[in-house]
Scaffold this motif. Structure first.
Motif, PDB file in Angstrom:
ATOM      1  N   ARG A 119       0.822  -1.204   0.000  1.00  0.00           N
ATOM      2  CA  ARG A 119       0.000   0.000   0.000  1.00  0.00           C
ATOM      3  C   ARG A 119       0.860   1.261   0.000  1.00  0.00           C
ATOM      4  NH1 ARG A 119      -4.404   0.487   4.375  1.00  0.00           N
ATOM      5  NH2 ARG A 119      -4.730   2.397   3.174  1.00  0.00           N
ATOM      6  N   ALA A 120       2.018   1.198   0.664  1.00  0.00           N
ATOM      7  CA  ALA A 120       2.929   2.358   0.665  1.00  0.00           C
ATOM      8  C   ALA A 120       3.390   2.660  -0.747  1.00  0.00           C
ATOM      9  CB  ALA A 120       4.131   2.090   1.561  1.00  0.00           C
ATOM     10  N   ARG A 121       3.728   1.606  -1.490  1.00  0.00           N
ATOM     11  CA  ARG A 121       4.164   1.773  -2.880  1.00  0.00           C
ATOM     12  C   ARG A 121       3.053   2.404  -3.710  1.00  0.00           C
ATOM     13  NH1 ARG A 121       5.240  -0.750  -7.821  1.00  0.00           N
ATOM     14  NH2 ARG A 121       7.460  -0.889  -8.334  1.00  0.00           N
ATOM     15  N   ALA A 122       1.828   1.924  -3.518  1.00  0.00           N
ATOM     16  CA  ALA A 122       0.694   2.469  -4.264  1.00  0.00           C
ATOM     17  C   ALA A 122       0.430   3.917  -3.879  1.00  0.00           C
ATOM     18  CB  ALA A 122      -0.546   1.623  -3.999  1.00  0.00           C
ATOM     19  N   LEU A 123       0.629   4.242  -2.600  1.00  0.00           N
ATOM     20  CA  LEU A 123       0.406   5.610  -2.139  1.00  0.00           C
ATOM     21  C   LEU A 123       1.399   6.568  -2.787  1.00  0.00           C
ATOM     22  CD1 LEU A 123      -1.394   7.173  -0.053  1.00  0.00           C
ATOM     23  CD2 LEU A 123       0.499   6.940   1.556  1.00  0.00           C
ATOM     24  N   LEU A 124       2.650   6.138  -2.891  1.00  0.00           N
ATOM     25  CA  LEU A 124       3.670   6.991  -3.492  1.00  0.00           C
ATOM     26  C   LEU A 124       3.413   7.218  -4.980  1.00  0.00           C
ATOM     27  CD1 LEU A 124       6.884   5.633  -1.753  1.00  0.00           C
ATOM     28  CD2 LEU A 124       5.633   7.715  -1.230  1.00  0.00           C
ATOM     29  N   GLU A 125       2.765   6.247  -5.612  1.00  0.00           N
ATOM     30  CA  GLU A 125       2.425   6.421  -7.024  1.00  0.00           C
ATOM     31  C   GLU A 125       1.363   7.498  -7.224  1.00  0.00           C
ATOM     32  OE1 GLU A 125       1.475   2.356  -8.073  1.00  0.00           O
ATOM     33  OE2 GLU A 125       3.371   2.155  -9.134  1.00  0.00           O
ATOM     34  N   GLN A 126       0.749   7.944  -6.112  1.00  0.00           N
ATOM     35  CA  GLN A 126      -0.239   9.009  -6.192  1.00  0.00           C
ATOM     36  C   GLN A 126       0.376  10.391  -5.950  1.00  0.00           C
ATOM     37  OE1 GLN A 126      -3.811   8.272  -3.807  1.00  0.00           O
ATOM     38  NE2 GLN A 126      -3.259   6.114  -3.722  1.00  0.00           N
ATOM     39  N   SER A 127       1.690  10.467  -5.777  1.00  0.00           N
ATOM     40  CA  SER A 127       2.334  11.740  -5.471  1.00  0.00           C
ATOM     41  C   SER A 127       2.224  12.707  -6.647  1.00  0.00           C
ATOM     42  CB  SER A 127       3.813  11.515  -5.129  1.00  0.00           C
ATOM     43  OG  SER A 127       4.502  11.060  -6.286  1.00  0.00           O
ATOM     44  N   PHE A 128       2.377  13.989  -6.352  1.00  0.00           N
ATOM     45  CA  PHE A 128       2.344  15.015  -7.401  1.00  0.00           C
ATOM     46  C   PHE A 128       3.521  14.826  -8.355  1.00  0.00           C
ATOM     47  CE2 PHE A 128       2.799  19.750  -8.505  1.00  0.00           C
ATOM     48  CZ  PHE A 128       1.839  19.674  -9.500  1.00  0.00           C
ATOM     49  N   ALA A 129       4.649  14.365  -7.806  1.00  0.00           N
ATOM     50  CA  ALA A 129       5.822  14.114  -8.659  1.00  0.00           C
ATOM     51  C   ALA A 129       5.478  13.089  -9.732  1.00  0.00           C
ATOM     52  CB  ALA A 129       6.986  13.617  -7.805  1.00  0.00           C
ATOM     53  N   GLN A 130       4.818  11.983  -9.325  1.00  0.00           N
ATOM     54  CA  GLN A 130       4.441  10.963 -10.299  1.00  0.00           C
ATOM     55  C   GLN A 130       3.384  11.490 -11.262  1.00  0.00           C
ATOM     56  OE1 GLN A 130       5.884   7.677 -10.408  1.00  0.00           O
ATOM     57  NE2 GLN A 130       5.014   8.052 -12.421  1.00  0.00           N
ATOM     58  N   PHE A 131       2.464  12.275 -10.745  1.00  0.00           N
ATOM     59  CA  PHE A 131       1.406  12.867 -11.567  1.00  0.00           C
ATOM     60  C   PHE A 131       2.007  13.729 -12.672  1.00  0.00           C
ATOM     61  CE2 PHE A 131      -1.787  16.218 -12.328  1.00  0.00           C
ATOM     62  CZ  PHE A 131      -2.933  15.463 -12.551  1.00  0.00           C
ATOM     63  N   GLN A 132       2.996  14.563 -12.300  1.00  0.00           N
ATOM     64  CA  GLN A 132       3.633  15.415 -13.303  1.00  0.00           C
ATOM     65  C   GLN A 132       4.451  14.591 -14.288  1.00  0.00           C
ATOM     66  OE1 GLN A 132       5.696  18.504 -10.909  1.00  0.00           O
ATOM     67  NE2 GLN A 132       4.232  19.926 -11.819  1.00  0.00           N
ATOM     68  N   THR A 133       5.137  13.558 -13.794  1.00  0.00           N
ATOM     69  CA  THR A 133       5.936  12.726 -14.688  1.00  0.00           C
ATOM     70  C   THR A 133       5.056  12.066 -15.743  1.00  0.00           C
ATOM     71  OG1 THR A 133       7.532  12.279 -12.933  1.00  0.00           O
ATOM     72  CG2 THR A 133       7.529  10.769 -14.789  1.00  0.00           C
ATOM     73  N   ASP A 134       3.923  11.529 -15.300  1.00  0.00           N
ATOM     74  CA  ASP A 134       3.020  10.859 -16.232  1.00  0.00           C
ATOM     75  C   ASP A 134       2.486  11.819 -17.287  1.00  0.00           C
ATOM     76  OD1 ASP A 134       3.400   8.552 -14.859  1.00  0.00           O
ATOM     77  OD2 ASP A 134       1.531   8.645 -13.728  1.00  0.00           O
TER      78      ASP A 134
END
Length: 913
Positions: A477-492
């Motif tokens: 769940r921690a891994r999934a939570l980090l995938e919701q970060s703004f950093a990941q959002f901008q990268t995508d």
């Protein structure tokens, strides 16, 4: 909404309505526009509903200021303050705190969160800060979904993108963007004694008067005055002081050669006099240098400038003495209290990070009350402290960013000039840029008219975050939570679609390999062997530099006069005699040696291939004079006599095992290369050039594919690598992936850039059994970072701290090896620059004594001492410290806190006087 004294703007009403509707809200508005009203409304609603609101800020000074504001509005019983240093009424319905405190509460699952309904994130654009930005994303992702978030941001060009992310991870987030300044801003350039409008009318045309001045200056200056040409006379492709569009120090130096004293750049005294005559005071005058700010105050004192009335001067003195009541006579002498108060009485002050907190409080209160007329400040003042002025002056549009002098960005310009114009007082704010030789007015106009300030995430997982997340929600769940970060959002959202070009690049690669073809054999295989050898050699070289430099420096620092050492390689290979130890104060240890040829030279870290030690000794007279030929000859004879019995030392250099393994791989590949049929081809190098081009293109294509492939889980991949380090060192439970070990529980309570090094040092017993001053000195090396370009000592204050620091460096190196294996960016190195001052303070020395013995400002000393206190407190409160390492460290750390938290360090603790 009563009691504010002004009518709310539409954006304030809209944002407050969102809160009433039960939504979270992002408010992006200019500095000084009143967006904090929205945060205060959330506090009001919480009180009315009998619920709780946390008001968070990025820095303690802002928390202190906001605490005072809310106490004045809601009463002391309803408002608390938590900054890490101070705790006031922490159970109040409204609590002001730094964002880090809230993050720590979330990880500790504090019961204070049980009744929380609103969180205000003031200055939320701090999440782009590369050192501390991750905290804001941790908080946003970690808060319960029932909590309404009120995010307050400076004007950013991608507010909608940030709002979309907030809505994705929080739900029901309204975005309110307001670009209108509450007080219109007029732009000027000051040239000579003249303050000239930057724009000519509403159309945005640059004032022809400024263009004329630029042309006239150009005619008076030689070509090489306007743009530095270098010694060769062939010119330079780049200018080392920003882009050159805004002028600067380099061009001014050359201008002085070409046309005599420059008359268009006004002196600081002339600027202040000009502002006073034009009724543009009070003003904030930005100088991108602490020493520049202090020097400007002295210049105005020397010019006998006085900007206050008799009554204002008396009130300013009363403010100063109220805040400075805790300073004794010796402290005041060391702090320059007399000149500070004299300047204050005249309406003049400086404000920067090196200032003592009490001095800052004086300046901020005096300026807010309209008593101070001119404050010379660094850009840190633009980061949220509420000190609006009628005018903002920018001395230069170029600043040092830690690596080079660079033009300020449009976002920085907007942030700095945002202080100009006091709501309800001024009809207009004024921004004044000072003329610099070589300045292009059109470039200044372009900077002033742009409002580009993109918000970019700096989020990256770290060790403390990882163990806290695993403990809270488990690894998956921690891994999934980090995938919701703004950093990941901008990268995508910003993945480069490299596939459009992939076909063309593949064709180029095919052509290059065709050119490399060799009739004697498979040249592709041969080229890849060469490429692999080169890569391994670079890795060996890099590893040796990283791992060997600290050990070599440590060994050189221990050498004493008379030591005879063997250097197996380098500029001074062979036996050398140490004549003088390393010079105190030099950035690296550099003992004076005598070579076998009887030459005297300074031995540098770069001259030594491996740590050295004494193999024999020669007596060096205490009164040896290296400038005396007779003394040198006598010492040379003694040295030669000793050499006669030593013979030659080993020529091989012992390397860490990892180097030996890599070297073995290189040797194996070289043998394979030599046996390859293409190796003896007469056209081998011609084939190799084509092959190198193919390999470069392959790397480029593979890099694009890797970035595209990893873009959708880049943050999670970093998390996996972090967990790999934690697994290897025993902080995560290998049998239960969703649990942490006892060591992990300890690490979860240590919040530091070097958190893992600290935890490993505790487990290794490095910090055990140290006297309080020595422990304080060693802890300081884990928190202190010298300012760019400043010298850093290489010795600790005493033998105990030196031994402990040596062991700590070994721990740092060992952690670095594990990080390298797991492809995690290595932690920054240790810095001994604050060890001596904090050691003296822990021994009971006074402030004057400490400052006299160091080059530190009082503000820096207090700030870094509090950082050491904070780390010592964390260690003493972390669970299992005495069980995981040798006992007694908890008591010792509490002793450090007690020894350091005294006098000026404690008096100024919260700025609540």
């Amino acid at each position: 909404m009563a009691g504010y004294g002004f009518t709310f703007d539409p954006f304030q009403r809209e944002a407050c309505a969102s809160i009433d509707a039960g939504h979270s809200v992002l408010v992006a508005a200019p500095t000084g526009s009143g967006k904090t009203v929205v945060g205060e409304y959330a506090c009001h609603v919480a009180l009315a509903e009998g619920r709780r609101c946390f008001y968070t800020t990025p820095i303690k000074a802002l928390s202190n200021q906001k605490y005072h504001d809310l106490v004045a509005r809601h009463g002391a019983d309803n408002v608390g303050l938590l900054t890490g240093d101070i705790s006031v009424n922490g159970d109040a319905p409204i609590v002001v705190m730094t964002t880090e405190v809230l993050r720590n509460m979330l990880y500790a699952a504090s019961h204070s969160l049980d009744t929380l309904s609103y969180v205000v994130l003031d200055e939320v654009h701090y999440l782009s800060d590369r050192f501390r930005g991750a905290v804001w994303e941790e908080v946003i992702l970690g808060l319960a979904s029932s909590v309404q978030i009120v995010s307050l941001s400076a004007t950013v060009s991608n507010a909608e993108e940030f709002g979309e992310w907030l809505d994705t991870v929080r739900g029901h987030v309204d975005v309110v963007v307001w670009e209108q300044r509450p007080v219109p801003l007029q732009q000027h350039v000051m040239a000579g004694h003249e303050i000239i409008d930057l724009f000519d009318g509403p159309g945005g045309r640059v004032n022809p008067r400024l263009v004329q001045l630029a042309k006239g200056e150009a005619r008076r200056m030689r070509d090489d005055s306007r743009r530095p040409r270098g010694r060769s006379g062939r010119g330079k492709k780049t200018i080392n002081y920003g882009s050159g569009r805004f002028g600067g120090a380099t061009s001014r130096r050359y201008a002085a050669r070409g046309s005599g004293r420059n008359t268009l750049t006004p002196s600081r005294a002339a600027v202040v006099v000009g502002l006073e005559r034009a009724h543009l005071l009070p003003a904030i005058y930005f100088v991108f240098s602490r020493s520049g700010c202090d020097g400007a105050v002295r210049q105005l004192l020397n010019a006998n400038i006085r900007l206050t009335s008799h009554d204002e001067a008396a009130e300013l003195e009363r403010i100063a003495h109220r805040h400075g009541a805790g300073l004794d006579a010796e402290d005041r002498r060391a702090l320059g209290w007399g000149p500070f108060v004299e300047a204050l009485r005249r309406g003049i002050a400086a404000h920067h990070a090196g200032l003592l907190p009490a001095f800052k409080a004086i300046v901020e209160e005096a300026f807010t009350r309209g008593l101070l007329k001119i404050v010379f400040a660094t850009e840190t003042l633009a980061l949220g402290i509420n000190m609006p002025a009628r005018t903002v002056v920018l001395e230069r549009l170029v600043k040092y960013n830690g690596q080079t002098h660079a033009d300020i960005t449009p976002g920085e310009y907007t942030q700095l000039t945002g202080r100009a114009g006091r709501r309800g007082i001024d009809d207009q704010g004024h921004a004044v840029v000072l003329w610099q030789p070589g300045m292009d007015p059109r470039a200044v106009a372009g900077l002033a008219s742009r409002r580009t300030y993109p918000l970019r995430s700096s989020f990256t997982p770290n060790y403390n975050m990882a163990v806290n997340l695993v403990r809270s929600v488990g690894r998956v769940r921690a891994r999934a939570l980090l995938e919701q970060s703004f950093a990941q959002f901008q990268t995508d959202r910003h993945v480069v679609a490299h596939s459009r070009r992939a076909g063309a690049v593949a064709t180029e690669i095919e052509q290059a390999w065709a050119e490399a073809a060799c009739g004697r054999g498979d040249f592709v295989h041969y080229a890849r062997l060469r490429d692999r050898i080169t890569a391994l050699q670079k890795e060996i070289s890099r590893a040796r530099r990283q791992e060997g430099r600290a050990e070599i420096a440590e060994a050189l620092a221990r050498l004493e006069p008379g030591d005879v050492c063997w250097l197996p390689a380098g500029r001074h290979d062979g036996w050398v005699l140490v004549v003088e130890p390393a010079r105190p104060g030099s950035p690296e240890p550099n003992p004076l040696i005598m070579t076998p040829e009887h030459q005297l030279a300074r031995l540098d870290v770069r001259d030594v291939a491996a740590p050295v030690s004494a193999a024999s000794r020669v007596r060096v007279p205490k009164r040896f004079d290296r400038h005396s030929a007779a003394d040198r000859r006598a010492l040379a004879r003694s040295f030669d006599a000793r050499l006669a019995g030593l013979g030659e030392g080993p020529r091989t250099v012992t390397r860490p095992r990892v180097d030996a393994d890599l070297a073995a791989q290189v040797e194996q590949l070289r043998a394979e290369l030599a046996a390859h049929p293409c190796h003896d081809c007469p056209d081998r190098e011609q084939h190799a050039r084509a092959a190198e081009r193919a390999l470069r293109l392959e790397r480029s294509l593979a890099g694009g594919e890797r970035r595209a492939g990893e873009s959708r889980n880049s943050i999670a991949a970093q998390f996996d690598r972090i967990c790999g380090v934690l697994d290897a060192l025993g902080y995560l439970d290998p049998e239960h992936p969703d649990e942490i070990t006892r060591a992990g529980a300890m690490l979860a309570r240590i919040y530091s850039e070097l958190d893992l090094v600290i935890a490993e040092a505790i487990r290794a017993g490095v910090l055990a059994d140290l006297p309080v001053p020595a422990l304080a000195a060693v802890l300081s090396t884990l928190v202190y970072e010298a300012r760019a370009g400043g010298p850093s000592p290489y010795r600790m204050p005493d033998e105990r701290s030196e031994q402990a620091q040596s062991a700590l460096r070994a721990v740092w190196r060992q952690v670095g090896l594990v990080e390298r294996d797991e492809r995690v960016e290595r932690a920054r190195s240790l810095d001994m620059g604050f060890a001596a001052p904090v050691h003296m303070w822990a021994q009971g020395a006074g402030l004057a004594q400490v400052l006299d013995a160091s080059d530190m400002t009082a503000g820096d000393f207090v700030r870094w001492t509090r950082q050491v206190i904070d780390l010592a407190s964390q260690v003493s409160n972390a669970p299992g410290v005495d069980e995981l390492g040798p006992g007694g460290l908890v008591v010792a750390c509490r002793g450090v806190v007690s020894a350091l938290r005294r006098d000026i360090v404690d008096v100024d603790q919260a700025g609540l006087d």
